[in-house]
Design an enzyme around this catalytic site. Structure first.
Site, PDB file in Angstrom:
ATOM      1  N   HIS A 123      15.882 -43.343 -52.973  1.00 28.74           N
ATOM      2  CA  HIS A 123      16.526 -42.065 -52.668  1.00 28.74           C
ATOM      3  C   HIS A 123      15.635 -41.305 -51.692  1.00 28.74           C
ATOM      4  O   HIS A 123      14.414 -41.443 -51.734  1.00 28.74           O
ATOM      5  CB  HIS A 123      16.676 -41.231 -53.951  1.00 28.74           C
ATOM      6  CG  HIS A 123      17.037 -39.804 -53.686  1.00 28.74           C
ATOM      7  ND1 HIS A 123      18.333 -39.426 -53.395  1.00 28.74           N
ATOM      8  CD2 HIS A 123      16.279 -38.688 -53.618  1.00 28.74           C
ATOM      9  CE1 HIS A 123      18.347 -38.122 -53.171  1.00 28.74           C
ATOM     10  NE2 HIS A 123      17.121 -37.639 -53.301  1.00 28.74           N
TER      11      HIS A 123
ATOM     12  N   THR B 145      22.791 -44.998 -46.157  1.00 32.90           N
ATOM     13  CA  THR B 145      23.011 -45.141 -47.614  1.00 32.90           C
ATOM     14  C   THR B 145      23.443 -46.561 -47.969  1.00 32.90           C
ATOM     15  O   THR B 145      22.967 -47.141 -48.945  1.00 32.90           O
ATOM     16  CB  THR B 145      24.102 -44.147 -48.071  1.00 32.90           C
ATOM     17  OG1 THR B 145      23.730 -42.834 -47.652  1.00 32.90           O
ATOM     18  CG2 THR B 145      24.271 -44.159 -49.580  1.00 32.90           C
TER      19      THR B 145
ATOM     20  N   ARG C 165      14.462 -40.117 -43.742  1.00 31.59           N
ATOM     21  CA  ARG C 165      15.835 -40.648 -43.714  1.00 31.59           C
ATOM     22  C   ARG C 165      15.970 -41.751 -42.666  1.00 31.59           C
ATOM     23  O   ARG C 165      16.684 -42.730 -42.875  1.00 31.59           O
ATOM     24  CB  ARG C 165      16.844 -39.516 -43.501  1.00 31.59           C
ATOM     25  CG  ARG C 165      16.937 -38.645 -44.766  1.00 31.59           C
ATOM     26  CD  ARG C 165      17.804 -37.440 -44.589  1.00 31.59           C
ATOM     27  NE  ARG C 165      19.213 -37.764 -44.503  1.00 31.59           N
ATOM     28  CZ  ARG C 165      19.977 -38.101 -45.554  1.00 31.59           C
ATOM     29  NH1 ARG C 165      19.450 -38.219 -46.749  1.00 31.59           N
ATOM     30  NH2 ARG C 165      21.261 -38.341 -45.391  1.00 31.59           N
TER      31      ARG C 165
ATOM     32  N   ASN D 289      20.723 -49.003 -53.862  1.00 34.79           N
ATOM     33  CA  ASN D 289      20.179 -48.963 -52.499  1.00 34.79           C
ATOM     34  C   ASN D 289      18.673 -48.701 -52.430  1.00 34.79           C
ATOM     35  O   ASN D 289      18.174 -48.165 -51.447  1.00 34.79           O
ATOM     36  CB  ASN D 289      20.971 -47.965 -51.631  1.00 34.79           C
ATOM     37  CG  ASN D 289      20.893 -46.548 -52.140  1.00 34.79           C
ATOM     38  OD1 ASN D 289      20.326 -46.305 -53.203  1.00 34.79           O
ATOM     39  ND2 ASN D 289      21.434 -45.612 -51.386  1.00 34.79           N
TER      40      ASN D 289
ATOM     41  N   PHE E  57      31.724 -41.638 -57.736  1.00 36.38           N
ATOM     42  CA  PHE E  57      30.594 -42.524 -58.057  1.00 36.38           C
ATOM     43  C   PHE E  57      29.572 -41.900 -59.006  1.00 36.38           C
ATOM     44  O   PHE E  57      28.585 -42.542 -59.363  1.00 36.38           O
ATOM     45  CB  PHE E  57      29.913 -42.990 -56.761  1.00 36.38           C
ATOM     46  CG  PHE E  57      29.404 -41.862 -55.875  1.00 36.38           C
ATOM     47  CD1 PHE E  57      28.165 -41.291 -56.077  1.00 36.38           C
ATOM     48  CD2 PHE E  57      30.194 -41.395 -54.832  1.00 36.38           C
ATOM     49  CE1 PHE E  57      27.692 -40.267 -55.257  1.00 36.38           C
ATOM     50  CE2 PHE E  57      29.734 -40.358 -54.004  1.00 36.38           C
ATOM     51  CZ  PHE E  57      28.483 -39.797 -54.229  1.00 36.38           C
TER      52      PHE E  57
ATOM     53  N   LYS F 174      14.250 -46.747 -56.910  1.00 33.92           N
ATOM     54  CA  LYS F 174      15.300 -46.830 -57.929  1.00 33.92           C
ATOM     55  C   LYS F 174      15.100 -48.030 -58.860  1.00 33.92           C
ATOM     56  O   LYS F 174      14.353 -48.958 -58.541  1.00 33.92           O
ATOM     57  CB  LYS F 174      16.667 -46.883 -57.236  1.00 33.92           C
ATOM     58  CG  LYS F 174      16.964 -45.616 -56.417  1.00 33.92           C
ATOM     59  CD  LYS F 174      18.407 -45.603 -55.949  1.00 33.92           C
ATOM     60  CE  LYS F 174      18.715 -44.328 -55.183  1.00 33.92           C
ATOM     61  NZ  LYS F 174      20.143 -44.216 -54.832  1.00 33.92           N
TER      62      LYS F 174
ATOM     63  N   ARG G 133      15.995 -49.684 -46.678  1.00 30.47           N
ATOM     64  CA  ARG G 133      17.233 -50.135 -47.326  1.00 30.47           C
ATOM     65  C   ARG G 133      17.727 -51.460 -46.734  1.00 30.47           C
ATOM     66  O   ARG G 133      18.259 -52.299 -47.457  1.00 30.47           O
ATOM     67  CB  ARG G 133      18.295 -49.048 -47.236  1.00 30.47           C
ATOM     68  CG  ARG G 133      18.018 -47.907 -48.232  1.00 30.47           C
ATOM     69  CD  ARG G 133      18.980 -46.780 -48.046  1.00 30.47           C
ATOM     70  NE  ARG G 133      18.893 -45.771 -49.085  1.00 30.47           N
ATOM     71  CZ  ARG G 133      19.291 -44.509 -48.919  1.00 30.47           C
ATOM     72  NH1 ARG G 133      19.793 -44.123 -47.762  1.00 30.47           N
ATOM     73  NH2 ARG G 133      19.187 -43.639 -49.911  1.00 30.47           N
TER      74      ARG G 133
END
Ligand code: CMP
Length: 139
Positions: free
Chosen positions: A117, A93, A87, A114, A59, A11, A104
């Site tokens: 993705h 998250t 994951r 965070n 959000f 991100k 993360r």
């Protein structure tokens, strides 16, 4: 049988903090092979389309503004059990809830910023891989 591919984005906050290399290193160490990769700046409309599933949530506006605030890296990753293992590798998250050593926990600043993705199902992985990459961009 679970799918062998998942889609990640590094991100804008992580790109700005010069974390592309560190994050790709963690991904390679975990046994993923890169099948496709792009460095690009999403428009707000493109970010909105990618996160269509969240349209209407509180959000959504902030998410699409943030995801179009600077360049991202989109990557198709391949290995057995790709979605679920990725994951686990990235963690929860919200980095406050993420396990030690996860991407993360190491690199995210907050739930909205965070760092990465990851697709949440095989079905969404296919939709998300197809969003970024055509057949001739996958190796
Ligand atoms: P991501 O895995 O990219 O999928 C949707 C994103 O929305 C998520 O990571 C978070 O960065 C962001 N987000 C912001 N606020 C929330 C929230 N309250 N619940 C879930 N996701 C949120």
């Amino acid at each position: 049988m679970t799918g062998r591919q998942t889609l990640t984005m590094i991100k804008p906050n992580a790109v700005k903090r010069n974390l592309i290399g560190a994050i790709l290193h963690k991904i390679s160490e975990a046994g993923y092979v890169i099948k496709a990769m792009k460095y690009m700046h999403l428009s707000k409309a493109q970010a909105g389309e990618f996160y269509e599933i969240h349209r209407g949530k509180s959000f959504y506006e902030d998410l699409t503004t943030f995801m179009s605030s600077g360049p991202i890296v989109a990557v198709i990753l391949e290995k057995d059990n790709a979605v679920n293992d990725y994951r686990k590798l990235i963690g929860a998250t919200d980095p406050k809830d993420a396990e030690e050593g996860t991407i993360r926990k190491l690199y995210a600043e907050s739930k909205s910023h965070n760092a990465v993705h990851g697709s949440d199902s095989d079905e969404n992985a296919k939709i998300e891989c197809d969003f970024f990459f055509s057949k001739v961009e996958r190796f």
